[in-house]
Design a protein around this motif. Structure first.
Motif, PDB file in Angstrom:
ATOM      1  N   ARG A  99     -45.805 -19.899   4.141  1.00 44.02           N
ATOM      2  CA  ARG A  99     -45.914 -20.778   3.391  1.00 44.02           C
ATOM      3  C   ARG A  99     -45.408 -22.424   4.179  1.00 44.02           C
ATOM      4  N   VAL A 100     -45.403 -22.158   5.421  1.00 46.52           N
ATOM      5  CA  VAL A 100     -44.649 -23.346   6.297  1.00 46.52           C
ATOM      6  C   VAL A 100     -45.945 -24.368   6.119  1.00 46.52           C
ATOM      7  N   ASN A 101     -45.413 -25.753   6.381  1.00 45.44           N
ATOM      8  CA  ASN A 101     -46.300 -26.820   6.648  1.00 45.44           C
ATOM      9  C   ASN A 101     -46.476 -27.077   8.058  1.00 45.44           C
ATOM     10  N   VAL A 102     -47.763 -26.421   8.468  1.00 45.26           N
ATOM     11  CA  VAL A 102     -48.132 -26.284   9.749  1.00 45.26           C
ATOM     12  C   VAL A 102     -48.113 -27.668  10.309  1.00 45.26           C
ATOM     13  N   GLY A 103     -48.473 -28.673   9.868  1.00 38.45           N
ATOM     14  CA  GLY A 103     -48.477 -30.085  10.355  1.00 38.45           C
ATOM     15  C   GLY A 103     -47.069 -30.575  10.658  1.00 38.45           C
ATOM     16  N   ARG A 104     -46.102 -30.025   9.782  1.00 41.54           N
ATOM     17  CA  ARG A 104     -44.623 -30.203  10.192  1.00 41.54           C
ATOM     18  C   ARG A 104     -44.149 -29.623  11.181  1.00 41.54           C
ATOM     19  N   HIS A 106     -45.812 -28.402  13.788  1.00 42.10           N
ATOM     20  CA  HIS A 106     -46.299 -29.221  15.061  1.00 42.10           C
ATOM     21  C   HIS A 106     -45.351 -30.170  15.398  1.00 42.10           C
ATOM     22  N   LEU A 107     -45.220 -31.131  14.396  1.00 45.86           N
ATOM     23  CA  LEU A 107     -44.495 -32.346  14.746  1.00 45.86           C
ATOM     24  C   LEU A 107     -43.169 -31.837  15.174  1.00 45.86           C
ATOM     25  N   ARG A 111     -41.720 -32.201  19.252  1.00 49.57           N
ATOM     26  CA  ARG A 111     -40.440 -32.922  19.593  1.00 49.57           C
ATOM     27  C   ARG A 111     -39.365 -32.214  20.104  1.00 49.57           C
TER      28      ARG A 111
END
Lengths: 168, 124
Positions: A99-104, A106-107, A111
């Motif tokens: 359920r992870v936010n893949v967009g986050r 990646h960000l 970094r």
């Protein structure tokens, strides 16, 4: 080779910022653990598997003219395994719930990968050299020495070969 | 029926004060398309962050036992409006449109109405 407490701090910070992360590992491109925070997963095995997967991934991006490998995302039934390039000598592998936010992911992964790359490269290279990118000659030597070498090893002809072929 | 690209273009062109728009998958937090934005306003960052906003709201509604669906979410900043509109039907489940408006130039009621219309005509 690198400052392990600093790497660990980076991994802890990452896990605090992305609560769905279940593990984080900094490893050298040849499969040695640099720092780990992977409860329930054996870090040495994960580092070795990461190196093996990287070997294939780097060859694939190279063979298809996609340039340097930046990241590798695997998704299983129960979650993700993401590997991010971290400078010339290291990678960052993250384990996340489904359920992870893949967009986050990646960000934050990109970094953190860049910061870990700076730490590791700074420790590995002469202090005067900029941390981001070592000389191409070193990389050619590494490629010859180890087929599973790091995310930036295959980039000696970077830019030139694909560009000339597409333009002509 | 409009595809993602035309819908986003239309949002930016026809909605007064719009400075950026994105179509985002909130099951993954990744943007299917973006338009506008700037170096200092990364719409992919906004996509990931607003995914958390929607997920938090959906979770809260579950905890409250609310059965209704979210239509849209308005976030008011001192100089911007952010409008989030969830897609309904036609395979749009799990997606939302995200619109950034300059508060000085935008007409909020009109923007909301137009975004609804764009959402209805969007085919993903």
């Amino acid at each position: 080779m690198a400052d392990e407490p600093a790497l660990l701090e980076e991994l802890h910070r990452l896990r605090a910022r992305v609560p769905q992360l279940t593990g984080a590992l900094a490893a050298s491109v040849d499969g040695l653990v640099l720092a780990h925070d992977t409860p329930g997963v054996e870090p040495e095995g994960l580092a070795a598997l990461t190196a093996a997967a990287l070997g294939v991934a780097i060859r694939t991006t190279d063979a298809t003219g996609r340039g340097e490998l930046r990241e590798l995302l695997l998704r299983g039934h129960l979650g993700y395994v993401a590997t991010y390039a971290a400078g010339a000598h290291a990678v960052l592998t993250l384990l996340a719930q489904d359920r992870v936010n893949v967009g986050r992911l990646h960000l934050e992964g990109r970094r953190a990968g860049a910061r870990i790359g700076e730490l590791v490269d700074a420790a590995a290279l002469a202090p005067a050299r900029p941390a981001v990118r070592p000389a191409p000659r070193t990389r050619t030597a590494r490629t010859a020495a180890s087929p599973a070498a790091g995310p930036t090893t295959t980039t000696t002809p970077r830019g030139t070969t694909p560009r000339t072929t597409t333009e002509s | 029926m409009a595809n993602t690209e035309t819908a986003l273009k239309e949002a930016l062109a026809s909605i007064e004060g719009a400075t950026g728009a994105a179509l985002v998958d909130y099951t993954s937090g990744m943007a299917l398309g973006t338009i506008g934005g700037s170096k200092t306003f990364d719409l992919n960052v906004a996509a990931a962050g607003n995914t958390d906003v929607i997920r938090a709201k959906i979770r809260t509604m579950e905890h409250l036992g609310l059965k209704a669906e979210i239509e849209d979410i308005l976030i008011t900043l001192t100089d911007q409006y952010h409008l989030i509109r969830l897609l309904t039907g036609r395979g749009g489940n799990g997606l939302f449109l995200y619109l950034v408006l300059d508060a000085k130039r935008a007409n909020l009621a009109m923007a909301r109405h137009q975004l609804k219309r764009i959402e209805e005509s969007l085919e993903v």
